[in-house]
Design an enzyme around this catalytic site. Structure first.
Site, short mmCIF file in Angstrom:
data_model
loop_
_atom_site.label_atom_id
_atom_site.label_comp_id
_atom_site.label_asym_id
_atom_site.label_seq_id
_atom_site.Cartn_x
_atom_site.Cartn_y
_atom_site.Cartn_z
N GLU A 37 6.60 -32.20 45.98
CA GLU A 37 6.46 -33.54 46.73
C GLU A 37 6.61 -34.74 45.92
OE1 GLU A 37 5.95 -34.80 50.04
OE2 GLU A 37 6.21 -36.60 48.74
N LYS A 54 0.22 -45.93 64.99
CA LYS A 54 -0.80 -45.85 66.19
C LYS A 54 -2.02 -46.33 65.86
CE LYS A 54 2.91 -44.51 67.44
NZ LYS A 54 4.18 -44.33 66.65
N GLY A 118 12.48 -33.14 43.59
CA GLY A 118 13.24 -32.13 43.27
C GLY A 118 14.68 -32.32 43.65
N GLY A 179 17.26 -53.93 66.11
CA GLY A 179 17.25 -52.71 66.82
C GLY A 179 16.24 -52.84 68.01
N ALA A 184 11.80 -50.30 66.87
CA ALA A 184 11.41 -51.91 67.20
C ALA A 184 10.63 -52.23 68.25
CB ALA A 184 13.05 -52.27 67.55
N LEU A 185 10.50 -51.23 69.47
CA LEU A 185 9.64 -51.81 70.45
C LEU A 185 8.06 -51.55 70.13
CD1 LEU A 185 12.15 -51.57 71.98
CD2 LEU A 185 11.17 -50.13 73.79
N HIS A 447 -9.97 -36.99 91.70
CA HIS A 447 -9.69 -38.08 91.92
C HIS A 447 -10.69 -38.93 91.02
CE1 HIS A 447 -9.14 -41.60 94.45
NE2 HIS A 447 -10.68 -41.68 94.34
C1 LIG Z 1 7.20 -46.19 62.04
C2 LIG Z 1 7.45 -44.65 62.31
C3 LIG Z 1 6.69 -44.37 63.60
C4 LIG Z 1 6.79 -42.83 63.87
N1 LIG Z 1 5.89 -42.47 65.03
C5 LIG Z 1 6.26 -41.43 65.44
C6 LIG Z 1 5.37 -41.00 66.51
O1 LIG Z 1 4.63 -41.72 67.03
N2 LIG Z 1 5.60 -39.59 67.14
C7 LIG Z 1 6.24 -38.70 66.46
O2 LIG Z 1 6.40 -37.61 66.95
N3 LIG Z 1 7.24 -39.11 65.56
C8 LIG Z 1 6.92 -40.35 65.00
N4 LIG Z 1 7.98 -40.85 64.10
C9 LIG Z 1 8.97 -39.88 63.23
C10 LIG Z 1 8.05 -38.85 62.63
O3 LIG Z 1 7.30 -39.65 61.38
C11 LIG Z 1 8.88 -37.70 61.61
O4 LIG Z 1 9.74 -37.37 62.55
C12 LIG Z 1 7.91 -36.51 61.03
O5 LIG Z 1 7.11 -37.29 59.96
C13 LIG Z 1 8.95 -35.46 60.47
O6 LIG Z 1 9.04 -35.68 59.12
P1 LIG Z 1 9.54 -34.47 58.32
O7 LIG Z 1 8.75 -33.45 58.44
O8 LIG Z 1 11.00 -34.04 58.55
O9 LIG Z 1 9.51 -35.03 56.90
P2 LIG Z 1 8.57 -36.35 56.31
O10 LIG Z 1 7.36 -36.46 56.89
O11 LIG Z 1 9.53 -37.48 56.16
O12 LIG Z 1 8.48 -35.73 54.76
C14 LIG Z 1 9.52 -35.53 53.94
C15 LIG Z 1 8.78 -35.73 52.50
O13 LIG Z 1 9.50 -35.11 51.44
C16 LIG Z 1 9.44 -35.84 50.43
N5 LIG Z 1 10.73 -35.70 49.53
C17 LIG Z 1 11.79 -36.29 49.94
N6 LIG Z 1 12.75 -36.09 49.25
C18 LIG Z 1 12.19 -35.20 48.16
C19 LIG Z 1 12.48 -34.47 46.93
N7 LIG Z 1 13.83 -34.58 46.59
N8 LIG Z 1 11.87 -33.76 46.24
C20 LIG Z 1 10.33 -33.75 46.64
N9 LIG Z 1 9.99 -34.28 47.55
C21 LIG Z 1 10.77 -35.04 48.59
C22 LIG Z 1 9.08 -37.17 50.89
O14 LIG Z 1 8.34 -37.98 49.71
C23 LIG Z 1 8.03 -36.98 51.95
O15 LIG Z 1 6.63 -36.86 51.90
C24 LIG Z 1 7.68 -42.01 63.25
C25 LIG Z 1 8.42 -42.33 62.19
C26 LIG Z 1 8.28 -43.76 61.80
C27 LIG Z 1 8.99 -44.33 60.52
N1 LIG Z 2 6.77 -42.55 69.02
C1 LIG Z 2 7.62 -42.20 68.48
O1 LIG Z 2 7.76 -40.72 68.91
C2 LIG Z 2 8.54 -42.53 67.32
C3 LIG Z 2 8.05 -43.99 67.07
C4 LIG Z 2 8.78 -44.26 66.06
C5 LIG Z 2 9.78 -43.74 65.47
N2 LIG Z 2 10.12 -42.67 65.83
C6 LIG Z 2 11.40 -41.84 65.15
O2 LIG Z 2 11.90 -42.41 64.36
C7 LIG Z 2 13.45 -42.56 64.47
C8 LIG Z 2 13.79 -43.93 63.97
O3 LIG Z 2 13.51 -44.90 64.82
P1 LIG Z 2 14.43 -46.11 65.12
O4 LIG Z 2 13.83 -47.11 66.05
O5 LIG Z 2 14.74 -46.98 63.64
O6 LIG Z 2 15.72 -45.59 65.38
P2 LIG Z 2 16.30 -45.41 66.99
O7 LIG Z 2 17.44 -44.56 66.65
O8 LIG Z 2 15.41 -44.83 67.86
O9 LIG Z 2 16.98 -46.91 67.49
C9 LIG Z 2 17.62 -47.74 66.44
C10 LIG Z 2 18.32 -48.78 67.46
O10 LIG Z 2 18.81 -49.81 66.63
C11 LIG Z 2 20.13 -50.24 67.20
N3 LIG Z 2 21.00 -50.76 66.34
C12 LIG Z 2 21.65 -49.88 65.34
N4 LIG Z 2 22.35 -50.72 64.49
C13 LIG Z 2 22.00 -51.91 64.84
C14 LIG Z 2 22.48 -53.29 64.49
N5 LIG Z 2 23.20 -53.28 63.31
N6 LIG Z 2 22.09 -54.34 64.93
C15 LIG Z 2 21.25 -54.15 66.18
N7 LIG Z 2 21.03 -52.93 66.57
C16 LIG Z 2 21.16 -51.85 65.91
C17 LIG Z 2 20.68 -49.05 67.86
O11 LIG Z 2 21.64 -49.10 68.88
C18 LIG Z 2 19.17 -48.18 68.40
O12 LIG Z 2 18.95 -48.67 69.65
C19 LIG Z 2 13.42 -42.31 65.89
O13 LIG Z 2 14.70 -42.00 66.53
C20 LIG Z 2 12.29 -41.67 66.56
O14 LIG Z 2 12.77 -40.04 66.30
C21 LIG Z 2 9.46 -41.83 66.97
#
Ligand SMILES: Cc1cc2nc3c(=O)[nH]c(=O)nc-3n(C[C@H](O)[C@H](O)[C@H](O)COP(=O)(O)OP(=O)(O)OC[C@H]3O[C@@H](n4cnc5c(N)ncnc54)[C@H](O)[C@@H]3O)c2cc1C
Ligand SMILES: NC(=O)c1ccc[n+]([C@@H]2O[C@H](COP(=O)([O-])OP(=O)(O)OC[C@H]3O[C@@H](n4cnc5c(N)ncnc54)[C@H](O)[C@@H]3O)[C@@H](O)[C@H]2O)c1
Length: 463
Positions: A37, A54, A118, A179, A184-185, A447
């Site tokens: 990690e 959240k 890594g 976005g 964004a939302l 209900h």
């Molecule tokens: C702002 C935000 C809000 C989100 N909200 C939600 C949500 O509400 N619900 C939901 O289901 N999903 C949500 N997601 C998406 C969710 O966070 C990811 O889909 C989820 O974390 C799965 O990630 P992962 O298991 O692929 O890897 P990650 O959780 O991204 O973990 C990857 C890990 O690998 C490590 N790493 C990377 N490269 C290397 C390397 N070369 N060597 C060693 N370590 C390395 C990183 O440091 C990291 O710790 C959200 C994402 C964002 C950005």
């Molecule tokens: N509640 C959840 O489950 C949750 C919450 C946050 C993130 N996520 C995960 O993280 C991923 C990334 O989220 P995200 O919102 O960054 O990506 P997204 O792919 O959901 O949305 C990106 C948006 O940006 C727009 N866009 C791209 N380039 C642009 C530009 N130059 N100008 C204006 N708009 C542009 C795209 O048309 C798209 O609508 C999601 O796909 C989701 O899987 C999940």
């Protein structure tokens, strides 16, 4: 002198939502396992994704309730938002989750956590610092990072990402969000509720491009009703900083597509998708294939083209959710350790957008079902017709379900409403168990629950 290569039964790269439980499972099965990690245990979800957002969204919802309380006869003698306290609570939740994860790893026999990034040095070897590690089984769970679009001038301004905005020291006066997707939302509404002016700029024709038009429009409507400005079909042609005497509220200048003029802003959040962290892995040294966007290609059982090397979570492309990464772990571990034959093909992909109200989604949208030529009927119930919603005063949104005309199976659902994710899950269970819509139409629910209105949702198909 370079230390000799360490040999392991399995190496997991990245302690994300799939990698961490997988490493523990393999180790508990008796395999000498290394978990590499580079940053924080728990990965994106716990440290900069789901957990912090959240947590802060819950506080922003509280602020909105207080703001709206006088409309319900609850007097509030002014209120303030203490961002530092909100961030401190967020940090304490994140730290608690991360620490629990670290303790779990430390308590697992046969498991070694290696701190550092890594990168592959050969077909089955990785280097961390000076040390080389080797295993026949390698699992890549390295996740994604915020993608920065090639907007002219973007590198000259101090833009925010979903990671950096979590520790912003001030509530932005005017936050422009690039976005119109999940981040964004969620972030836009969060900061609007904390007191920012918020503008969303989406280059596509609608927010949440995958969803049906009625859902997109309802979502946009309630965000606009809260005062968020939404620009659709708009590109930023150029972003720049005003000269240094400009007030902080107008620190940035964005030139929009011809016709949309320009905007000033105090802060810019880039939320335009995420890119895979494959470059630093040097996959070319293993021969693992990637797609044109750098996501790792896998088969239906998550194995790459190189036998023994698997990828799980966001880095393999497709739906990027915590529960999908976790399910990838289930599939890999059950297949390897229990000789199961599980596959990612046709698995359910539920998700919830944590706006308020939430959008809970499962299965096909109406437009996807129609594109597949399926014989369908669509049930729609506005939340203004849901008894529970009327009683609680949360009547924004709608319930929608797509059913197969002949088999009466539920093919998909979108629940945009209070606790929409929880209500969607009721339908997800029905879909998994093959429970048809007419059974739900006639079923007894307690209900007055939101879920009770699933009776009424499917009754609309009688008319
Ligand atoms: C702002 C935000 C809000 C989100 N909200 C939600 C949500 O509400 N619900 C939901 O289901 N999903 C949500 N997601 C998406 C969710 O966070 C990811 O889909 C989820 O974390 C799965 O990630 P992962 O298991 O692929 O890897 P990650 O959780 O991204 O973990 C990857 C890990 O690998 C490590 N790493 C990377 N490269 C290397 C390397 N070369 N060597 C060693 N370590 C390395 C990183 O440091 C990291 O710790 C959200 C994402 C964002 C950005
Ligand atoms: N509640 C959840 O489950 C949750 C919450 C946050 C993130 N996520 C995960 O993280 C991923 C990334 O989220 P995200 O919102 O960054 O990506 P997204 O792919 O959901 O949305 C990106 C948006 O940006 C727009 N866009 C791209 N380039 C642009 C530009 N130059 N100008 C204006 N708009 C542009 C795209 O048309 C798209 O609508 C999601 O796909 C989701 O899987 C999940």
């Amino acid at each position: 002198m370079t230390p000799p290569t360490k040999k392991w039964d399995a190496i997991v790269v990245g302690s994300g939502q799939g990698g961490t439980p997988l490493a523990r499972k393999l180790a508990r099965a008796g395999m000498q396992t290394a978990l590499i990690e580079g940053e924080h245990v728990g990965g994106t979800c716990i440290n900069e994704g789901c957990t912090p957002t959240k947590t802060m969204i819950a506080d922003a919802k509280l602020a909105q309730w207080v703001r709206e309380a006088p409309d319900r006869g609850i007097g509030v003698a002014g209120f303030s938002v203490d961002l530092a306290q909100i961030i401190a609570r967020k940090n304490s939740v994140v730290t608690a989750f991360r620490t629990a994860g670290e303790k779990g790893l430390a308590a697992t026999p046969n498991l070694t956590l290696i701190r550092g990034f890594g990168s592959f040095s050969g077909p089955k070897t990785l280097v961390v610092g000076e040390q080389e590690h080797r295993a026949d089984l390698i699992f890549i769970n390295a996740g994604c990072y915020p993608a920065i679009p090639p907007v002219p001038g973007i590198d000259t301004v101090p833009y925010l990402t979903s990671k950096t905005i979590l520790d912003i020291p001030v509530i932005p006066a005017h936050l422009v969000v690039l976005g119109g997707g999940y981040i964004a939302l969620e972030m836009g509404q969060l900061f609007k509720r904390l007191g920012s002016e918020v503008t969303l700029i989406e280059r596509g024709k609608a927010l949440l491009s995958r969803e049906d038009e009625d859902i997109q429009q309802a979502m946009q409507q309630f965000l606009e009703e809260e005062g968020i400005r939404v620009y659709l079909d708009t590109q930023v042609r150029k972003v720049s900083s005003w000269h240094r005497d400009a007030p902080a509220t107008d620190a940035l200048m964005l030139d929009l597509d011809p016709g949309s003029g320009s905007l000033s802003a105090s802060h810019l959040l880039v939320a335009t998708g995420r890119a895979p962290r494959t470059a630093e892995l040097h996959l070319e040294r293993t021969g693992v294939e990637m797609d044109a966007h750098g996501f790792i290609k896998v088969d239906d059982q998550l194995q790459t083209n190189v036998p023994g090397i698997y990828a799980l979570g966001d880095i393999k492309g497709g739906p990027a959710f915590t529960h999908i990464s976790y399910n990838d772990y289930i599939i890999i571990s059950r297949n390897l350790l229990d000789k199961a034959n599980m596959s990612i093909k046709d698995r359910q992909v539920p998700y919830t957008v944590f706006t308020d109200p939430q959008l809970g989604r499962i299965g096909l949208t109406e437009k996807e079902a129609l594109a597949q030529g399926l014989p369908i009927r669509t049930a729609i119930l506005p939340m203004t017709h849901v008894a529970r919603a009327i009683e609680t005063g949360h009547t924004k949104g709608l319930m929608k379900a797509i059913v197969h005309t002949d088999t009466r199976q539920i093919l998909g659902a979108a629940i945009l409403g209070e606790e929409g994710g929880e209500v969607m899950t009721v339908l997800q269970m029905a879909m998994a168990g093959g429970i048809t819509y007419d059974t739900i139409r006639d079923m007894v629910f307690a209900h007055p629950l939101y879920a009770e209105s699933l009776n009424n949702l499917f009754l609309t198909l009688e008319r």
